[in-house]
Design a protein around this motif. Structure first.
Motif, PDB file in Angstrom:
ATOM      1  N   PHE A 148     -85.675  13.443  -5.048  1.00  0.00           N
ATOM      2  CA  PHE A 148     -85.579  13.364  -6.603  1.00  0.00           C
ATOM      3  C   PHE A 148     -86.353  11.901  -7.277  1.00  0.00           C
ATOM      4  O   PHE A 148     -87.273  11.913  -7.984  1.00  0.00           O
ATOM      5  N   MET A 149     -86.228  10.983  -6.264  1.00  0.00           N
ATOM      6  CA  MET A 149     -87.068   9.577  -6.276  1.00  0.00           C
ATOM      7  C   MET A 149     -88.326   9.942  -6.241  1.00  0.00           C
ATOM      8  O   MET A 149     -89.092   9.308  -6.828  1.00  0.00           O
ATOM      9  N   GLN A 150     -88.760  10.381  -5.761  1.00  0.00           N
ATOM     10  CA  GLN A 150     -90.088  11.033  -4.965  1.00  0.00           C
ATOM     11  C   GLN A 150     -90.628  10.960  -6.725  1.00  0.00           C
ATOM     12  O   GLN A 150     -91.530  11.284  -7.441  1.00  0.00           O
ATOM     13  N   ALA A 151     -90.197  13.061  -7.454  1.00  0.00           N
ATOM     14  CA  ALA A 151     -90.495  13.168  -8.171  1.00  0.00           C
ATOM     15  C   ALA A 151     -90.226  12.173  -9.502  1.00  0.00           C
ATOM     16  O   ALA A 151     -91.060  12.187 -10.523  1.00  0.00           O
ATOM     17  N   LEU A 152     -89.381  11.100  -9.971  1.00  0.00           N
ATOM     18  CA  LEU A 152     -89.118  10.748 -10.270  1.00  0.00           C
ATOM     19  C   LEU A 152     -90.487   9.736 -10.763  1.00  0.00           C
ATOM     20  O   LEU A 152     -90.933   9.392 -11.431  1.00  0.00           O
ATOM     21  N   VAL A 153     -90.851   9.138  -9.076  1.00  0.00           N
ATOM     22  CA  VAL A 153     -92.249   8.038  -9.488  1.00  0.00           C
ATOM     23  C   VAL A 153     -93.469   8.684  -9.782  1.00  0.00           C
ATOM     24  O   VAL A 153     -94.350   8.312 -10.285  1.00  0.00           O
ATOM     25  N   ASP A 154     -93.158  10.084  -9.449  1.00  0.00           N
ATOM     26  CA  ASP A 154     -94.717  10.932 -10.076  1.00  0.00           C
ATOM     27  C   ASP A 154     -94.726  11.267 -11.284  1.00  0.00           C
ATOM     28  O   ASP A 154     -96.306  11.044 -11.960  1.00  0.00           O
ATOM     29  N   HIS A 155     -93.439  10.894 -11.533  1.00  0.00           N
ATOM     30  CA  HIS A 155     -93.269  11.270 -13.192  1.00  0.00           C
ATOM     31  C   HIS A 155     -94.073  10.532 -14.261  1.00  0.00           C
ATOM     32  O   HIS A 155     -94.336   9.835 -15.363  1.00  0.00           O
ATOM     33  N   ALA A 156     -92.872   9.032 -13.539  1.00  0.00           N
ATOM     34  CA  ALA A 156     -93.831   8.100 -13.934  1.00  0.00           C
ATOM     35  C   ALA A 156     -95.046   7.294 -14.196  1.00  0.00           C
ATOM     36  O   ALA A 156     -95.245   7.243 -14.605  1.00  0.00           O
ATOM     37  N   ARG A 157     -95.678   7.787 -12.819  1.00  0.00           N
ATOM     38  CA  ARG A 157     -97.024   7.670 -13.208  1.00  0.00           C
ATOM     39  C   ARG A 157     -97.961   8.606 -13.350  1.00  0.00           C
ATOM     40  O   ARG A 157     -98.767   7.974 -14.484  1.00  0.00           O
ATOM     41  N   ALA A 158     -97.715   9.840 -13.729  1.00  0.00           N
ATOM     42  CA  ALA A 158     -97.704  10.872 -15.530  1.00  0.00           C
ATOM     43  C   ALA A 158     -97.865  10.215 -16.950  1.00  0.00           C
ATOM     44  O   ALA A 158     -98.731  11.065 -17.279  1.00  0.00           O
ATOM     45  N   GLU A 159     -96.672   9.148 -16.818  1.00  0.00           N
ATOM     46  CA  GLU A 159     -96.608   9.274 -18.562  1.00  0.00           C
ATOM     47  C   GLU A 159     -96.592   7.433 -19.034  1.00  0.00           C
ATOM     48  O   GLU A 159     -96.559   7.324 -19.182  1.00  0.00           O
ATOM     49  N   ARG A 160     -97.038   7.162 -17.479  1.00  0.00           N
ATOM     50  CA  ARG A 160     -97.706   5.703 -17.759  1.00  0.00           C
ATOM     51  C   ARG A 160     -96.331   4.757 -18.042  1.00  0.00           C
ATOM     52  O   ARG A 160     -96.748   4.252 -18.507  1.00  0.00           O
ATOM     53  N   LEU A 161     -95.208   5.499 -17.081  1.00  0.00           N
ATOM     54  CA  LEU A 161     -93.914   4.163 -17.570  1.00  0.00           C
ATOM     55  C   LEU A 161     -93.717   3.339 -16.476  1.00  0.00           C
ATOM     56  O   LEU A 161     -94.145   3.771 -15.485  1.00  0.00           O
ATOM     57  N   LYS A 162     -93.228   1.987 -16.575  1.00  0.00           N
ATOM     58  CA  LYS A 162     -92.901   1.404 -16.102  1.00  0.00           C
ATOM     59  C   LYS A 162     -91.717   1.573 -15.271  1.00  0.00           C
ATOM     60  O   LYS A 162     -90.556   1.861 -16.514  1.00  0.00           O
ATOM     61  N   LEU A 163     -91.002   1.232 -13.990  1.00  0.00           N
ATOM     62  CA  LEU A 163     -89.577   1.206 -13.983  1.00  0.00           C
ATOM     63  C   LEU A 163     -89.388   0.488 -13.149  1.00  0.00           C
ATOM     64  O   LEU A 163     -89.904  -1.004 -12.189  1.00  0.00           O
ATOM     65  N   VAL A 164     -88.320  -0.407 -13.233  1.00  0.00           N
ATOM     66  CA  VAL A 164     -86.712  -1.874 -13.225  1.00  0.00           C
ATOM     67  C   VAL A 164     -85.854  -0.858 -12.218  1.00  0.00           C
ATOM     68  O   VAL A 164     -85.018  -0.451 -12.901  1.00  0.00           O
ATOM     69  N   PRO A 165     -85.966  -1.227 -10.722  1.00  0.00           N
ATOM     70  CA  PRO A 165     -84.630  -0.408 -10.427  1.00  0.00           C
ATOM     71  C   PRO A 165     -83.546  -1.218 -10.311  1.00  0.00           C
ATOM     72  O   PRO A 165     -84.056  -2.507  -9.591  1.00  0.00           O
ATOM     73  N   ARG A 166     -82.703  -1.138 -10.910  1.00  0.00           N
ATOM     74  CA  ARG A 166     -81.135  -2.303 -11.008  1.00  0.00           C
ATOM     75  C   ARG A 166     -80.650  -1.664 -10.283  1.00  0.00           C
ATOM     76  O   ARG A 166     -80.142  -1.963  -9.328  1.00  0.00           O
ATOM     77  N   CYS A 167     -79.911  -0.013  -9.584  1.00  0.00           N
ATOM     78  CA  CYS A 167     -79.646   0.545  -8.792  1.00  0.00           C
ATOM     79  C   CYS A 167     -79.805   0.638  -7.211  1.00  0.00           C
ATOM     80  O   CYS A 167     -81.040   0.486  -6.745  1.00  0.00           O
ATOM     81  N   SER A 168     -78.689  -0.359  -6.137  1.00  0.00           N
ATOM     82  CA  SER A 168     -78.971  -0.126  -5.190  1.00  0.00           C
ATOM     83  C   SER A 168     -80.139   0.424  -4.486  1.00  0.00           C
ATOM     84  O   SER A 168     -81.210   0.933  -3.807  1.00  0.00           O
ATOM     85  N   TYR A 169     -80.109   1.932  -4.424  1.00  0.00           N
ATOM     86  CA  TYR A 169     -80.384   3.460  -3.632  1.00  0.00           C
ATOM     87  C   TYR A 169     -81.972   2.990  -4.490  1.00  0.00           C
ATOM     88  O   TYR A 169     -82.999   3.453  -3.722  1.00  0.00           O
ATOM     89  N   ALA A 170     -82.151   3.239  -5.722  1.00  0.00           N
ATOM     90  CA  ALA A 170     -83.059   2.602  -6.021  1.00  0.00           C
ATOM     91  C   ALA A 170     -84.227   2.147  -5.606  1.00  0.00           C
ATOM     92  O   ALA A 170     -84.880   1.810  -5.225  1.00  0.00           O
ATOM     93  N   VAL A 171     -83.833   0.674  -5.593  1.00  0.00           N
ATOM     94  CA  VAL A 171     -84.401  -0.391  -5.390  1.00  0.00           C
ATOM     95  C   VAL A 171     -84.472  -0.132  -3.678  1.00  0.00           C
ATOM     96  O   VAL A 171     -85.763  -0.836  -3.154  1.00  0.00           O
ATOM     97  N   ALA A 172     -83.705   0.175  -2.788  1.00  0.00           N
ATOM     98  CA  ALA A 172     -84.064   0.284  -1.577  1.00  0.00           C
ATOM     99  C   ALA A 172     -84.769   1.355  -1.337  1.00  0.00           C
ATOM    100  O   ALA A 172     -86.075   1.160  -0.368  1.00  0.00           O
ATOM    101  N   TRP A 173     -85.024   2.427  -1.793  1.00  0.00           N
ATOM    102  CA  TRP A 173     -85.680   3.451  -2.323  1.00  0.00           C
ATOM    103  C   TRP A 173     -87.467   3.041  -1.987  1.00  0.00           C
ATOM    104  O   TRP A 173     -88.030   3.765  -1.577  1.00  0.00           O
ATOM    105  N   LEU A 174     -87.794   2.281  -2.967  1.00  0.00           N
ATOM    106  CA  LEU A 174     -89.113   2.233  -3.605  1.00  0.00           C
ATOM    107  C   LEU A 174     -89.806   1.024  -2.364  1.00  0.00           C
ATOM    108  O   LEU A 174     -90.584   0.726  -2.218  1.00  0.00           O
ATOM    109  N   GLN A 175     -88.496  -0.440  -2.258  1.00  0.00           N
ATOM    110  CA  GLN A 175     -89.145  -0.682  -1.263  1.00  0.00           C
ATOM    111  C   GLN A 175     -89.389  -0.531   0.138  1.00  0.00           C
ATOM    112  O   GLN A 175     -90.690  -1.307   1.022  1.00  0.00           O
TER     113      GLN A 175
END
Length: 96
Positions: free
Chosen positions: A59-86
């Motif tokens: 799911f996170m892979q799909a989320l970041v692919d979506h962000a790239r395609a839509e030219r969105l920027k992400l700010v992870p606040r959730c500990s899971y999202a922070v850890a995954w992106l790190q």
């Protein structure tokens, strides 16, 4: 089976469905707050039947692919999202 990643903007939620071990379709979602082209990822949650199966990571892979395609920027606040992106520094370009 996996359903297509989607942005449910009215609910401020990204979601995607995955089939569990019993063949049931279950959901992984991320609640977000929108600030222009920035999405603050507040909470990521996988249905308990999907936990440990890698669905949240896919799911996170799909989320970041979506962000790239839509030219969105992400700010992870959730500990899971922070850890995954790190762990996936190749997606630093989508971070605000």
């Amino acid at each position: 089976m996996t359903t297509q990643f989607r942005d449910v903007a009215a609910a401020r939620r990204f979601e995607q469905g995955f089939t569990d071990a019993d063949g049931e379709l279950r959901t992984v979602f991320a609640d977000y707050e929108a600030q222009g082209n920035v999405r603050l990822i507040l909470h990521v949650e996988a249905d308990p039947h999907l936990r440990g199966a890698g669905a949240a990571g896919r799911f996170m892979q799909a989320l970041v692919d979506h962000a790239r395609a839509e030219r969105l920027k992400l700010v992870p606040r959730c500990s899971y999202a922070v850890a995954w992106l790190q762990r996936h520094r190749e997606y630093d370009d989508v971070l605000a």
